[in-house]
Design a protein around this motif. Structure first.
Motif, PDB file in Angstrom:
ATOM      1  N   LEU A   1       9.534   2.818  -7.567  1.00 50.07           N
ATOM      2  CA  LEU A   1      10.083   1.467  -7.591  1.00 50.07           C
ATOM      3  C   LEU A   1      10.931   1.148  -8.818  1.00 50.07           C
ATOM      4  O   LEU A   1      11.157  -0.020  -9.116  1.00 50.07           O
ATOM      5  CB  LEU A   1       8.938   0.452  -7.427  1.00 50.07           C
ATOM      6  N   SER A   2      11.391   2.159  -9.539  1.00 52.53           N
ATOM      7  CA  SER A   2      12.431   1.877 -10.530  1.00 52.53           C
ATOM      8  C   SER A   2      13.319   3.075 -10.860  1.00 52.53           C
ATOM      9  O   SER A   2      14.544   2.947 -10.835  1.00 52.53           O
ATOM     10  CB  SER A   2      11.848   1.241 -11.811  1.00 52.53           C
TER      11      SER A   2
ATOM     12  N   CYS B   1      -1.066   3.488 -10.113  1.00 50.57           N
ATOM     13  CA  CYS B   1      -0.086   2.437  -9.800  1.00 50.57           C
ATOM     14  C   CYS B   1       1.157   2.603 -10.655  1.00 50.57           C
ATOM     15  O   CYS B   1       2.278   2.387 -10.187  1.00 50.57           O
ATOM     16  CB  CYS B   1      -0.691   1.051 -10.020  1.00 50.57           C
ATOM     17  N   LYS B   2       0.968   2.985 -11.913  1.00 52.69           N
ATOM     18  CA  LYS B   2       2.125   3.157 -12.810  1.00 52.69           C
ATOM     19  C   LYS B   2       3.057   4.246 -12.267  1.00 52.69           C
ATOM     20  O   LYS B   2       4.286   4.121 -12.366  1.00 52.69           O
ATOM     21  CB  LYS B   2       1.632   3.538 -14.204  1.00 52.69           C
TER      22      LYS B   2
ATOM     23  N   GLU C   1       4.988   2.503  -9.585  1.00 48.99           N
ATOM     24  CA  GLU C   1       5.902   1.516 -10.180  1.00 48.99           C
ATOM     25  C   GLU C   1       7.124   2.200 -10.797  1.00 48.99           C
ATOM     26  O   GLU C   1       8.236   1.675 -10.723  1.00 48.99           O
ATOM     27  CB  GLU C   1       5.152   0.708 -11.253  1.00 48.99           C
TER      28      GLU C   1
ATOM     29  N   ARG D   1       9.158  -4.463  -6.369  1.00 45.20           N
ATOM     30  CA  ARG D   1       8.318  -3.895  -7.430  1.00 45.20           C
ATOM     31  C   ARG D   1       7.343  -4.942  -7.971  1.00 45.20           C
ATOM     32  O   ARG D   1       6.161  -4.673  -8.171  1.00 45.20           O
ATOM     33  CB  ARG D   1       9.227  -3.376  -8.538  1.00 45.20           C
ATOM     34  N   HIS D   2       7.850  -6.158  -8.200  1.00 42.15           N
ATOM     35  CA  HIS D   2       6.970  -7.206  -8.717  1.00 42.15           C
ATOM     36  C   HIS D   2       5.895  -7.553  -7.682  1.00 42.15           C
ATOM     37  O   HIS D   2       4.738  -7.808  -8.043  1.00 42.15           O
ATOM     38  CB  HIS D   2       7.777  -8.444  -9.118  1.00 42.15           C
TER      39      HIS D   2
ATOM     40  N   MET E   1       3.214  -5.099  -7.870  1.00 44.92           N
ATOM     41  CA  MET E   1       2.383  -5.274  -9.072  1.00 44.92           C
ATOM     42  C   MET E   1       1.475  -6.498  -9.014  1.00 44.92           C
ATOM     43  O   MET E   1       0.529  -6.593  -9.797  1.00 44.92           O
ATOM     44  CB  MET E   1       3.295  -5.384 -10.294  1.00 44.92           C
ATOM     45  N   THR E   2       1.794  -7.468  -8.151  1.00 45.49           N
ATOM     46  CA  THR E   2       1.079  -8.748  -8.221  1.00 45.49           C
ATOM     47  C   THR E   2       0.413  -9.191  -6.921  1.00 45.49           C
ATOM     48  O   THR E   2      -0.407 -10.102  -6.956  1.00 45.49           O
ATOM     49  CB  THR E   2       2.045  -9.885  -8.632  1.00 45.49           C
TER      50      THR E   2
ATOM     51  N   ARG F   1      19.411  -3.452  -6.999  1.00 45.66           N
ATOM     52  CA  ARG F   1      18.490  -3.481  -8.127  1.00 45.66           C
ATOM     53  C   ARG F   1      17.593  -4.712  -8.106  1.00 45.66           C
ATOM     54  O   ARG F   1      16.379  -4.623  -8.306  1.00 45.66           O
ATOM     55  CB  ARG F   1      19.315  -3.411  -9.425  1.00 45.66           C
ATOM     56  N   THR F   2      18.191  -5.869  -7.834  1.00 46.51           N
ATOM     57  CA  THR F   2      17.400  -7.107  -7.816  1.00 46.51           C
ATOM     58  C   THR F   2      16.381  -7.083  -6.679  1.00 46.51           C
ATOM     59  O   THR F   2      15.232  -7.506  -6.851  1.00 46.51           O
ATOM     60  CB  THR F   2      18.335  -8.326  -7.679  1.00 46.51           C
ATOM     61  N   GLU F   3      16.793  -6.570  -5.516  1.00 41.14           N
ATOM     62  CA  GLU F   3      15.854  -6.517  -4.385  1.00 41.14           C
ATOM     63  C   GLU F   3      14.709  -5.542  -4.673  1.00 41.14           C
ATOM     64  O   GLU F   3      13.556  -5.800  -4.315  1.00 41.14           O
ATOM     65  CB  GLU F   3      16.580  -6.121  -3.100  1.00 41.14           C
ATOM     66  N   VAL F   4      15.026  -4.426  -5.315  1.00 41.28           N
ATOM     67  CA  VAL F   4      13.962  -3.474  -5.663  1.00 41.28           C
ATOM     68  C   VAL F   4      13.044  -4.090  -6.729  1.00 41.28           C
ATOM     69  O   VAL F   4      11.818  -3.934  -6.682  1.00 41.28           O
ATOM     70  CB  VAL F   4      14.550  -2.126  -6.129  1.00 41.28           C
ATOM     71  N   ALA F   5      13.644  -4.825  -7.676  1.00 44.21           N
ATOM     72  CA  ALA F   5      12.816  -5.513  -8.682  1.00 44.21           C
ATOM     73  C   ALA F   5      11.835  -6.463  -7.998  1.00 44.21           C
ATOM     74  O   ALA F   5      10.662  -6.563  -8.386  1.00 44.21           O
ATOM     75  CB  ALA F   5      13.706  -6.276  -9.666  1.00 44.21           C
ATOM     76  N   ASP F   6      12.299  -7.137  -6.978  1.00 47.91           N
ATOM     77  CA  ASP F   6      11.444  -8.059  -6.237  1.00 47.91           C
ATOM     78  C   ASP F   6      10.290  -7.296  -5.552  1.00 47.91           C
ATOM     79  O   ASP F   6       9.109  -7.662  -5.682  1.00 47.91           O
ATOM     80  CB  ASP F   6      12.324  -8.783  -5.196  1.00 47.91           C
TER      81      ASP F   6
END
Lengths: 386, 386
Positions: free
Chosen positions: A177-178, A169-170, A173, A214-215, A218-219, A207-212
């Motif tokens: 996804l970053s 997963c890392k 991620e 990505r989270h 992860m969750t 960046r913000t959409e990819v962060a979303d």
């Protein structure tokens, strides 16, 4: 007994020891390792009537060697994923004859008569009428069965715990996804894409959409995923006149958002379309997102009445599927982007005489899929972007 | 050695064996079991200068007896949650002197000088200026530290796997997040609420929204939760002139949506307000949702610059907090509803001379919080519903 690295000469004895083959003198073996990570051997009888594949995970990345260590436990994840799919879609994966957790080795169906979908597409072939439909169905069957719709709550919790996959997963991620959106030594791209790579790194909204996304990756423990469902993880061919589709290599499997599997497939379909357009070999490429989504949705809806938890009502199903659709578009976008300005690129584009125009188109499409995923509500809306 | 049920007479020897108390002849013990599930003993020295509490999980629900079996493993979840909170908010939980997994027993701070918040509120006391602020901070500190913002990805996956809690999560999934909206033998209510109970069961929109919150509860692995953060899980009081707030009983702890902890607290605050209004003892009750949210948000924002994963940008923080807010409102609504027409009711309402008017108001408020959570964007919007 402990882990040992299997060599070609070990395979006959190994297959006999593990009870897969009685006469070890009647086995010819060749190594056919192809992916980045693992070793694969094909064993066959002298008369060619019987064959098996042996896949072993090494304690490092195969193509890099021991300098890039990687736990061979990833083969456990692969075996676990195959076991889950075998319950609901045995016709869409290779037959698994056994898993040896000690040596992180799978003994499985020989698929050397089939062809990797990406290879076939790169050679100018079409998808054909079944490939995306079977793939979409597989995602529906696996994700329904391992969601809170298809599996009892307590069994699901055990599956979540058993399926955590920190190391693999890392990789997703980071690499997917970053990294492509920041300065990172892994990233590389064609020099004529400098401007877009710089734009993407400077794009705060992206960046913000990819962060979303990505989270969410992860969750969001929605269902067991394949985890790496690109066109290199699918084999296709004909057997006895029937079209055969086999999804393989689920070593990135974990319990995550369903849209990640669909998104990866869509990204690869869209990139294959850019290749075909560049080469003038465009045929059925443009239908594949729609075909796989329709197959996914209709299979999921077909399974819905069998759900174990009837508190979830039909209106919630509609909402859930809509969210899966939206997230799938976002992950499709991230997969396209990372395959052009990130670490690992696609032969679909790199082998073009001039990869730049198709890569530029694909990058811009990827960005749109990420930032506009909420407003793109049908496959036709996606087509309109192209 | 295996699990044994501790009786009052066993406690002195037990504390000496476990190294908590040298002189077993100087221990007076009384049982003070109060909650539904577990046994609690208080041990103190003859001169009153030293005391400890021993809490043991029985293999059944204490108030029901062996006919309702329940794994004592829930104490493992409690010990794990205390260990996580102790790293980041040790002043807001009882001091834990040791956990004995064999006997599922915690040896912890004697809090008998403090008072359960619900008890105090039921007696007409106000919250006071610190209770909700400390509670909101605790949720921020625990959830940040155990989210992908505060914890490395691999460590988080291990925490998710270690913290799955099938038996206790199933209780919440059933008793809180489905039964009140269907016909179920667990449900009961005041006969003058027949109409609303029937309306709620027939309300398709409400059902779909609860299904959504329920699926989020089952799949959203955001952070380690307390899992049962009502006003009966908080003790308050004064020590040496300072206001003390201690959150306890985290046996329902698991990795889930952050909004579930805030929502439970808000539901209990809103119900306490209905009680105070009915009795004419309204004081600071109406501020508690806002105070706990503001404390949560400001503590989470204070911790944000310390995040381990800086790919998550400030704009994503805003979006994440907004989602936590929205989900918290939804869970607050489900908690209110289930406490009036579900299995386990609240003394806040049941001990009123006439519980009906306050219960009706609370039920209607609960429904609004669930179905309108997306449009209620500030504490003032929630106040406007009242």
């Amino acid at each position: 007994m402990s882990y040992r690295i299997l060599e070609t000469d070990d395979i006959p004895g190994y297959l006999r020891e593990r009870g897969h083959w009685d006469d070890a003198t009647d086995i010819g073996v060749r190594e056919v390792s192809d992916g980045n990570m693992n070793r694969v051997f094909l064993a066959s009888s002298a008369d060619g009537t019987r064959s098996l594949a042996v896949k072993q995970a090494l304690p490092w990345v195969r193509v890099a060697g021991p300098s890039w260590p990687m736990s061979p436990d990833r083969a456990d994840a692969e075996a676990r994923a195959y076991a889950q799919v075998a319950k609901v879609a045995p016709d869409k994966i290779p037959a698994i004859h056994g898993y040896d957790p000690e040596n992180h080795a799978l003994v499985m169906e020989d698929m050397s008569d089939l062809e990797v979908l990406r290879t076939r597409l790169n050679e100018g072939e079409p998808y054909g009428p079944h490939t995306s439909a079977r793939t979409g169905e597989l995602v529906a069957q696996l994700s329904f069965a391992t969601s809170d719709f298809g599996m009892e709550s307590a069994e699901r919790k055990a599956l979540i715990a058993a399926s955590v996959s920190p190391e693999l997963c890392k990789i997703t991620e980071d690499v997917v996804l970053s990294e492509p959106y920041i300065e990172h030594e892994h990233n590389h791209w064609h020099e004529q894409l400098d401007d877009l790579a710089a734009d993407f790194r400077a794009d705060a909204r992206l960046r913000t959409e990819v962060a979303d996304l990505r989270h969410t990756f992860m969750t969001s423990a929605q269902a067991l995923l394949h985890g790496d469902l690109h066109t290199g993880s699918i084999m296709v061919g004909e057997r006895e006149g029937a079209h055969v589709v086999r999804v393989f290599d689920p070593e990135f499997s974990f319990v995550g958002p369903v849209g990640y599997d669909l998104g990866l497939y869509w990204a690869n379909a869209l990139v294959s379309e850019e290749r075909a357009r560049a080469l003038g070999t465009l045929s059925d490429h443009g239908d594949q997102l729609r075909l796989s989504w329709e197959a996914f949705e209709s299979e999921f809806r077909r399974l819905w009445p069998t759900r174990v938890d009837t508190f979830f009502d039909d209106a919630y199903l509609d909402r859930f599927l809509r969210r899966v659709w939206t997230e799938s578009l976002g992950y499709a976008g991230t997969e396209i982007v990372r395959r052009i300005i990130g670490f690992a690129h696609l032969t679909d584009l790199t082998t073009l005489p001039d990869p730049v125009p198709a890569s530029r188109r694909a990058l811009l499409l990827g960005r749109e899929l990420i930032v506009r995923r909420e407003e793109l509500s049908t496959p036709e809306h996606v087509r309109a972007l192209l």
